[in-house]
Scaffold this active site. Structure first.
Site, PDB file in Angstrom:
ATOM      1  N   ASP A   1      36.980  45.190  41.577  1.00 36.82           N
ATOM      2  CA  ASP A   1      35.824  44.352  41.262  1.00 36.82           C
ATOM      3  C   ASP A   1      35.680  43.315  42.374  1.00 36.82           C
ATOM      4  O   ASP A   1      36.434  43.343  43.344  1.00 36.82           O
ATOM      5  CB  ASP A   1      36.016  43.668  39.899  1.00 36.82           C
ATOM      6  CG  ASP A   1      37.154  42.641  39.899  1.00 36.82           C
ATOM      7  OD1 ASP A   1      37.830  42.480  40.934  1.00 36.82           O
ATOM      8  OD2 ASP A   1      37.360  41.992  38.867  1.00 36.82           O
TER       9      ASP A   1
ATOM     10  N   ASP B   1      33.238  39.511  38.558  1.00 39.84           N
ATOM     11  CA  ASP B   1      33.693  38.432  37.677  1.00 39.84           C
ATOM     12  C   ASP B   1      33.277  37.097  38.268  1.00 39.84           C
ATOM     13  O   ASP B   1      33.467  36.860  39.459  1.00 39.84           O
ATOM     14  CB  ASP B   1      35.241  38.427  37.563  1.00 39.84           C
ATOM     15  CG  ASP B   1      35.768  39.591  36.743  1.00 39.84           C
ATOM     16  OD1 ASP B   1      34.984  40.190  35.973  1.00 39.84           O
ATOM     17  OD2 ASP B   1      36.969  39.889  36.872  1.00 39.84           O
TER      18      ASP B   1
ATOM     19  N   ASP C   1      35.483  39.085  42.694  1.00 37.40           N
ATOM     20  CA  ASP C   1      35.669  37.864  41.918  1.00 37.40           C
ATOM     21  C   ASP C   1      35.122  36.656  42.678  1.00 37.40           C
ATOM     22  O   ASP C   1      35.385  36.504  43.874  1.00 37.40           O
ATOM     23  CB  ASP C   1      37.169  37.634  41.663  1.00 37.40           C
ATOM     24  CG  ASP C   1      37.859  38.846  41.058  1.00 37.40           C
ATOM     25  OD1 ASP C   1      37.721  39.046  39.837  1.00 37.40           O
ATOM     26  OD2 ASP C   1      38.519  39.598  41.807  1.00 37.40           O
TER      27      ASP C   1
HETATM   28  P1  ATP Z   1      41.486  44.036  42.231  1.00 38.80           P
HETATM   29  O1  ATP Z   1      41.216  44.389  43.638  1.00 38.80           O
HETATM   30  O2  ATP Z   1      42.054  45.162  41.446  1.00 38.80           O
HETATM   31  O3  ATP Z   1      40.304  43.414  41.557  1.00 38.80           O
HETATM   32  P2  ATP Z   1      42.595  41.417  41.925  1.00 38.80           P
HETATM   33  O4  ATP Z   1      43.842  40.771  42.379  1.00 38.80           O
HETATM   34  O5  ATP Z   1      41.309  40.804  42.398  1.00 38.80           O
HETATM   35  O6  ATP Z   1      42.673  42.940  42.294  1.00 38.80           O
HETATM   36  P3  ATP Z   1      41.662  40.840  39.233  1.00 38.80           P
HETATM   37  O7  ATP Z   1      41.981  41.531  37.964  1.00 38.80           O
HETATM   38  O8  ATP Z   1      40.244  40.886  39.654  1.00 38.80           O
HETATM   39  O9  ATP Z   1      42.641  41.439  40.334  1.00 38.80           O
HETATM   40  O10 ATP Z   1      42.142  39.350  39.042  1.00 38.80           O
HETATM   41  C1  ATP Z   1      42.137  38.376  40.070  1.00 38.80           C
HETATM   42  C2  ATP Z   1      42.922  37.170  39.635  1.00 38.80           C
HETATM   43  O11 ATP Z   1      42.231  36.467  38.620  1.00 38.80           O
HETATM   44  C3  ATP Z   1      44.305  37.514  39.073  1.00 38.80           C
HETATM   45  O12 ATP Z   1      45.276  36.759  39.740  1.00 38.80           O
HETATM   46  C4  ATP Z   1      44.278  37.101  37.622  1.00 38.80           C
HETATM   47  O13 ATP Z   1      45.449  36.416  37.265  1.00 38.80           O
HETATM   48  C5  ATP Z   1      43.079  36.190  37.533  1.00 38.80           C
HETATM   49  N1  ATP Z   1      42.327  36.470  36.309  1.00 38.80           N
HETATM   50  C6  ATP Z   1      41.663  37.596  36.022  1.00 38.80           C
HETATM   51  N2  ATP Z   1      41.072  37.517  34.807  1.00 38.80           N
HETATM   52  C7  ATP Z   1      41.360  36.298  34.334  1.00 38.80           C
HETATM   53  C8  ATP Z   1      41.050  35.578  33.147  1.00 38.80           C
HETATM   54  N3  ATP Z   1      40.290  36.111  32.177  1.00 38.80           N
HETATM   55  N4  ATP Z   1      41.539  34.322  33.013  1.00 38.80           N
HETATM   56  C9  ATP Z   1      42.282  33.778  33.984  1.00 38.80           C
HETATM   57  N5  ATP Z   1      42.602  34.386  35.125  1.00 38.80           N
HETATM   58  C10 ATP Z   1      42.166  35.631  35.305  1.00 38.80           C
HETATM   59 MN    MN Z   2      39.466  41.454  41.607  1.00 42.64          MN
HETATM   60 MN    MN Z   3      38.515  40.346  38.322  1.00 44.65          MN
END
Ligand code: ATP
Ligand code: MN
Ligand code: MN
Length: 359
Positions: free
Chosen positions: A205, A295, A207
């Site tokens: 995703d 997100d 963020d």
């Molecule tokens: P990817 O490439 O798979 O998206 P990512 O490290 O960006 O890898 P994410 O699941 O998007 O993974 O999450 C990014 C960060 O945001 C993580 O460190 C997680 O702890 C934090 N995070 C995700 N969702 C929430 C939430 N609902 N509340 C608090 N922190 C969150």
């Molecule tokens: Mn992510």
């Molecule tokens: Mn995310």
């Protein structure tokens, strides 16, 4: 008397937040196997073992060299007997039989398939499995299965959102949000976070942290941006969660990975023409757009630094940063603040100039 032992050189810390780790993984053959084992323990609710394999993987990912024999790991932290046995097998036979057994296990395969759908967690996956369901078509054809809105969108856009998002696609999504947000307010702050901020080339995703310099205006900002995306026909799915942030109720002593800020989980429509170099792969069906998971989290601006720290990841880095604060510094860290446990009443707020991004 025995000579004092020299301090070990190049010791690897037991805390992920103290290990310099690049996106290059020299030990993928082991870490991929560990992830299979960790996930299997997760499906079976064996948290301790799941964490042990994720920790071991995190240690191996930080190494600038490839492990070529188990002996080379003797000074590394977080590698237990089980982990080393798996590594030994892989070094000797090129594969782990335990991992292969799991990969060919019907229950594990099915749970992995079901949880790959946006909105389907291990509990729902287990429920469907127990009903005898083994494939998406069986789930969708099953009478009496109620899919919530998130799961419906998950199935609808399954192909697109299970395809990795590229950096160029992430940039294009950033441009869309940036444009929309600056029509709403000139005081907006938009920053990329998550895996792409860590320098990853692909993500599941994109963020972003979205806030405004006007304290208290951040919640409406998220609602306005969702409205704007909808008007432009770019919003395929939106799950908005209002803020439950209350500074007077902090710190929360429970371990919380989740925070209380306003946030939304979106699926956006991204036109190929907006992506430098085009979409990640041809859609094969004549479509010139793809669905992308996005997100957005919207903290009050004086919480910006903690939000950035908490959302940049990785999950193990976050987890160990909190553990490090607690065990090595007697402090409590979460996505909202950093507290000195010895005087919890005055928690540490960074100066505004420290917490704002350079523009
Ligand atoms: P990817 O490439 O798979 O998206 P990512 O490290 O960006 O890898 P994410 O699941 O998007 O993974 O999450 C990014 C960060 O945001 C993580 O460190 C997680 O702890 C934090 N995070 C995700 N969702 C929430 C939430 N609902 N509340 C608090 N922190 C969150
Ligand atoms: Mn992510
Ligand atoms: Mn995310």
């Amino acid at each position: 008397p025995e000579a004092p032992k020299a301090a070990p050189v190049n010791t690897v810390s037991q805390y992920a937040c103290q290990r310099r780790t690049t996106t290059e993984n020299n030990n993928r053959i082991f870490t991929d196997a560990f992830e299979v084992l960790a996930e299997n323990y997760e499906f079976n609710d064996i948290e301790g073992r799941c964490l042990a394999f994720r920790r071991a993987a995190s240690v191996l990912k930080s190494l600038p060299w490839a492990v070529r024999c188990v002996g080379a790991t003797q000074d590394l932290p977080c590698l237990g007997e089980h982990t080393k046995a798996v590594m030994k097998e892989i070094l000797q036979y090129g594969r782990s039989f335990e991992v292969e057994k799991i990969l060919s296990d019907e229950r594990c395969q099915t749970l992995k398939l079901f949880t790959s759908v946006f909105g389907v967690g291990p509990k729902t996956a287990e429920k469907w499995y127990r009903r005898g369901l083994r494939s998406f078509s069986e789930v969708l054809a099953q009478p009496g299965i109620h899919l919530n809105r998130m799961q419906q969108s998950g199935f609808l856009h399954y192909g697109d959102i299970s395809r990795a998002v590229s950096k160029a696609e992430a940039r294009a999504v950033g441009n869309i949000i940036d444009e929309a947000v600056h029509v709403i307010t000139p005081n907006a702050i938009l920053a990329l976070t998550g895996g792409f901020r860590r320098g990853k080339d692909f993500g599941h995703d994109v963020d972003f942290i979205l806030t405004t310099t006007e304290l208290g205006k951040e919640e409406n900002l998220l609602i306005s941006i969702i409205e704007s995306l909808k008007k432009q026909g770019l919003l395929l799915f939106s799950d908005y969660q209002a803020s439950t942030f209350d500074i007077s109720k902090l710190p929360s002593h429970r371990f919380e990975a989740m925070d209380h800020f306003a946030k939304c989980f979106l699926i956006l429509r991204l036109e190929g023409s907006l992506v430098e170099g085009g979409l990640q792969r041809a859609q094969g069906d004549g479509r010139e757009w793809r669905a992308v998971r996005v997100d957005l989290v919207s903290p009050p601006v004086d919480r910006y630094a903690y939000t950035m720290l908490g959302w940049t990841g990785s999950r193990m880095f976050e987890r160990d940063l909190r553990r490090f604060a607690r065990l090595e510094r007697q402090m409590l860290l979460d996505n909202h603040a950093l507290y000195d446990k010895t005087k919890v009443e005055d928690f540490i707020i960074p100066r505004q100039t420290d917490s704002l991004p350079r523009q």
